[in-house]
Scaffold this motif. Sequence first.
Motif, PDB file in Angstrom:
ATOM      1  N   TYR A 148      -7.362   3.041   5.729  1.00 56.09           N
ATOM      2  CA  TYR A 148      -7.951   4.370   5.930  1.00 56.09           C
ATOM      3  C   TYR A 148      -7.056   5.273   6.776  1.00 56.09           C
ATOM      4  CZ  TYR A 148     -12.443   3.300   3.765  1.00 56.09           C
ATOM      5  OH  TYR A 148     -13.421   3.013   2.852  1.00 56.09           O
ATOM      6  N   ALA A 149      -6.359   4.693   7.733  1.00 62.38           N
ATOM      7  CA  ALA A 149      -5.522   5.492   8.631  1.00 62.38           C
ATOM      8  C   ALA A 149      -4.382   6.196   7.893  1.00 62.38           C
ATOM      9  CB  ALA A 149      -4.944   4.600   9.730  1.00 62.38           C
ATOM     10  N   SER A 150      -4.040   5.699   6.705  1.00 58.17           N
ATOM     11  CA  SER A 150      -2.905   6.274   5.966  1.00 58.17           C
ATOM     12  C   SER A 150      -3.328   7.302   4.914  1.00 58.17           C
ATOM     13  CB  SER A 150      -2.117   5.147   5.271  1.00 58.17           C
ATOM     14  OG  SER A 150      -1.620   4.215   6.212  1.00 58.17           O
ATOM     15  N   VAL A 151      -4.639   7.516   4.753  1.00 59.69           N
ATOM     16  CA  VAL A 151      -5.121   8.347   3.632  1.00 59.69           C
ATOM     17  C   VAL A 151      -4.593   9.773   3.702  1.00 59.69           C
ATOM     18  CG1 VAL A 151      -7.179   9.422   2.650  1.00 59.69           C
ATOM     19  CG2 VAL A 151      -7.156   6.961   3.107  1.00 59.69           C
ATOM     20  N   ASP A 152      -4.662  10.409   4.870  1.00 64.42           N
ATOM     21  CA  ASP A 152      -4.220  11.812   4.967  1.00 64.42           C
ATOM     22  C   ASP A 152      -2.745  11.954   4.637  1.00 64.42           C
ATOM     23  OD1 ASP A 152      -6.741  12.614   5.607  1.00 64.42           O
ATOM     24  OD2 ASP A 152      -6.376  12.764   7.773  1.00 64.42           O
ATOM     25  N   GLY A 153      -1.922  11.086   5.213  1.00 62.61           N
ATOM     26  CA  GLY A 153      -0.492  11.130   4.931  1.00 62.61           C
ATOM     27  C   GLY A 153      -0.197  10.827   3.460  1.00 62.61           C
ATOM     28  N   PHE A 154      -0.959   9.901   2.906  1.00 61.74           N
ATOM     29  CA  PHE A 154      -0.796   9.525   1.505  1.00 61.74           C
ATOM     30  C   PHE A 154      -1.075  10.728   0.592  1.00 61.74           C
ATOM     31  CE2 PHE A 154      -2.843   7.945  -2.425  1.00 61.74           C
ATOM     32  CZ  PHE A 154      -1.809   7.191  -2.950  1.00 61.74           C
ATOM     33  N   LEU A 192       5.954   5.338   0.084  1.00 52.03           N
ATOM     34  CA  LEU A 192       4.667   4.712   0.390  1.00 52.03           C
ATOM     35  C   LEU A 192       4.832   3.611   1.437  1.00 52.03           C
ATOM     36  CD1 LEU A 192       1.631   4.373  -0.311  1.00 52.03           C
ATOM     37  CD2 LEU A 192       2.344   2.754  -2.097  1.00 52.03           C
ATOM     38  N   LEU A 193       5.852   2.796   1.285  1.00 58.81           N
ATOM     39  CA  LEU A 193       6.087   1.721   2.248  1.00 58.81           C
ATOM     40  C   LEU A 193       6.504   2.273   3.606  1.00 58.81           C
ATOM     41  CD1 LEU A 193       7.875  -0.879  -0.071  1.00 58.81           C
ATOM     42  CD2 LEU A 193       5.521  -0.942   0.784  1.00 58.81           C
ATOM     43  N   ASP A 194       7.266   3.368   3.594  1.00 57.35           N
ATOM     44  CA  ASP A 194       7.630   4.012   4.861  1.00 57.35           C
ATOM     45  C   ASP A 194       6.392   4.547   5.564  1.00 57.35           C
ATOM     46  OD1 ASP A 194      10.277   3.482   4.485  1.00 57.35           O
ATOM     47  OD2 ASP A 194      10.819   5.494   3.780  1.00 57.35           O
ATOM     48  N   LEU A 195       5.520   5.186   4.800  1.00 58.73           N
ATOM     49  CA  LEU A 195       4.305   5.780   5.361  1.00 58.73           C
ATOM     50  C   LEU A 195       3.401   4.733   6.003  1.00 58.73           C
ATOM     51  CD1 LEU A 195       2.306   8.303   5.530  1.00 58.73           C
ATOM     52  CD2 LEU A 195       1.356   7.421   3.388  1.00 58.73           C
ATOM     53  N   THR A 196       3.290   3.581   5.349  1.00 60.91           N
ATOM     54  CA  THR A 196       2.317   2.566   5.779  1.00 60.91           C
ATOM     55  C   THR A 196       2.970   1.411   6.541  1.00 60.91           C
ATOM     56  OG1 THR A 196       2.544   1.370   3.676  1.00 60.91           O
ATOM     57  CG2 THR A 196       0.850   3.099   3.795  1.00 60.91           C
ATOM     58  N   ASN A 197       4.230   1.586   6.924  1.00 62.63           N
ATOM     59  CA  ASN A 197       4.960   0.508   7.608  1.00 62.63           C
ATOM     60  C   ASN A 197       4.932  -0.792   6.809  1.00 62.63           C
ATOM     61  OD1 ASN A 197       5.683   2.062   9.926  1.00 62.63           O
ATOM     62  ND2 ASN A 197       3.568   1.857  10.652  1.00 62.63           N
ATOM     63  N   GLY A 198       5.053  -0.647   5.491  1.00 63.28           N
ATOM     64  CA  GLY A 198       5.124  -1.808   4.614  1.00 63.28           C
ATOM     65  C   GLY A 198       3.798  -2.467   4.315  1.00 63.28           C
ATOM     66  N   GLN A 199       2.681  -1.825   4.722  1.00 70.53           N
ATOM     67  CA  GLN A 199       1.372  -2.464   4.573  1.00 70.53           C
ATOM     68  C   GLN A 199       0.672  -2.121   3.261  1.00 70.53           C
ATOM     69  OE1 GLN A 199       0.306  -4.796   6.909  1.00 70.53           O
ATOM     70  NE2 GLN A 199       2.440  -4.389   7.491  1.00 70.53           N
ATOM     71  N   ALA A 200       1.167  -1.148   2.521  1.00 73.92           N
ATOM     72  CA  ALA A 200       0.499  -0.760   1.269  1.00 73.92           C
ATOM     73  C   ALA A 200       0.735  -1.812   0.186  1.00 73.92           C
ATOM     74  CB  ALA A 200       1.009   0.598   0.794  1.00 73.92           C
ATOM     75  N   LEU A 201      -0.238  -1.933  -0.697  1.00 78.79           N
ATOM     76  CA  LEU A 201      -0.093  -2.780  -1.877  1.00 78.79           C
ATOM     77  C   LEU A 201       0.046  -1.858  -3.095  1.00 78.79           C
ATOM     78  CD1 LEU A 201      -2.835  -5.477  -1.197  1.00 78.79           C
ATOM     79  CD2 LEU A 201      -0.363  -5.666  -0.815  1.00 78.79           C
ATOM     80  N   MET A 202       1.061  -2.058  -3.906  1.00 77.22           N
ATOM     81  CA  MET A 202       1.259  -1.236  -5.087  1.00 77.22           C
ATOM     82  C   MET A 202       1.541  -2.120  -6.286  1.00 77.22           C
ATOM     83  SD  MET A 202       4.007   1.841  -5.827  1.00 77.22           S
ATOM     84  CE  MET A 202       5.107   1.139  -7.043  1.00 77.22           C
ATOM     85  N   GLU A 203       0.906  -1.798  -7.410  1.00 80.84           N
ATOM     86  CA  GLU A 203       1.119  -2.543  -8.658  1.00 80.84           C
ATOM     87  C   GLU A 203       1.313  -1.536  -9.782  1.00 80.84           C
ATOM     88  OE1 GLU A 203      -1.170  -5.707 -11.619  1.00 80.84           O
ATOM     89  OE2 GLU A 203      -2.116  -5.065  -9.751  1.00 80.84           O
ATOM     90  N   VAL A 204       2.306  -1.782 -10.617  1.00 83.44           N
ATOM     91  CA  VAL A 204       2.520  -0.938 -11.802  1.00 83.44           C
ATOM     92  C   VAL A 204       1.649  -1.488 -12.917  1.00 83.44           C
ATOM     93  CG1 VAL A 204       4.194  -0.068 -13.472  1.00 83.44           C
ATOM     94  CG2 VAL A 204       4.873  -0.401 -11.077  1.00 83.44           C
ATOM     95  N   LEU A 205       0.599  -0.745 -13.280  1.00 78.97           N
ATOM     96  CA  LEU A 205      -0.319  -1.189 -14.328  1.00 78.97           C
ATOM     97  C   LEU A 205       0.240  -0.906 -15.714  1.00 78.97           C
ATOM     98  CD1 LEU A 205      -3.636   0.166 -12.754  1.00 78.97           C
ATOM     99  CD2 LEU A 205      -2.689  -2.149 -12.591  1.00 78.97           C
ATOM    100  N   ASP A 206       0.945   0.224 -15.844  1.00 80.18           N
ATOM    101  CA  ASP A 206       1.552   0.613 -17.114  1.00 80.18           C
ATOM    102  C   ASP A 206       2.858   1.320 -16.790  1.00 80.18           C
ATOM    103  OD1 ASP A 206       2.382   1.663 -19.519  1.00 80.18           O
ATOM    104  OD2 ASP A 206       0.470   2.571 -20.045  1.00 80.18           O
ATOM    105  N   PRO A 207       4.005   0.765 -17.172  1.00 76.24           N
ATOM    106  CA  PRO A 207       5.292   1.364 -16.780  1.00 76.24           C
ATOM    107  C   PRO A 207       5.634   2.645 -17.539  1.00 76.24           C
ATOM    108  CG  PRO A 207       5.661  -0.512 -18.214  1.00 76.24           C
ATOM    109  CD  PRO A 207       4.181  -0.473 -17.939  1.00 76.24           C
ATOM    110  N   GLY A 208       4.814   3.042 -18.519  1.00 73.65           N
ATOM    111  CA  GLY A 208       5.154   4.212 -19.309  1.00 73.65           C
ATOM    112  C   GLY A 208       6.238   3.860 -20.312  1.00 73.65           C
ATOM    113  N   GLU A 209       6.801   4.902 -20.952  1.00 73.31           N
ATOM    114  CA  GLU A 209       7.788   4.668 -22.018  1.00 73.31           C
ATOM    115  C   GLU A 209       9.195   4.765 -21.471  1.00 73.31           C
ATOM    116  OE1 GLU A 209       6.746   7.639 -24.823  1.00 73.31           O
ATOM    117  OE2 GLU A 209       5.154   6.458 -25.691  1.00 73.31           O
TER     118      GLU A 209
END
Length: 209
Positions: A148-154, A192-209
């Motif tokens: 939650y603390a990262s929402v505004d910056g995100f 994103l990792l810089d903003l959250t000090n490496g704490q964010a979780l990110m997954e590519v669901l669809d890489p696009g074309e």
Amino acid sequence: MSKSPRYRIPARLHRVEQELQRSRFITTVAPAPTVEEAKAFIARVREEFPDANHNCWAYVVGPPGSTGMAGMSDDGEPHGTAGRPMLTALLHGNVGDVAVVVTRYFGGTLLGKGGLVRAYTGCVQQGLEHLPTTERVSKARLSVEIEYASVDGFRRMLPAHEAEVVSEEYAATVGYQLLLPVTRVETFQTALLDLTNGQALMEVLDPGE
């Protein structure tokens, strides 16, 4: 050849008309994101001008200059005098996902093979000259989970990466699904990792074309 992530495409149907040696030439250009849509567009123009002497056509599906999904037809004109020069003009037109039909009403004056090639080439060039275009952008779909603390910056960082929020879910953490240009994914992940000090979780669901 794989699709480029960004390129110019027709924004909408566009039509120009000219008279050459008493023959009437009507050039219709349209978006063609798939071969099926290109063929459906060609069929519609043929239905619109069923009494024309010729409805010659060409299309390029994919980025500008690509020939992997291209087609053409002389539609009764001498072989090589209409479809091929039309396709060549499309391939050099710096526009992708595009189809064109040149409708000809014969005016009684024979143009000769060279004259026909020049006429059909010129019709496509004229059709592309003032064609309204937009940009095709391949987008990736991502899943992101942050505190939650990262929402505004995100939220502040999203516009810089052309990211669009598809959904958000609030639980112990905040989960998002995003769409953003495929060319932005790596820089977005770094930010994103810089903003959250490496704490964010990110997954590519669809890489696009």
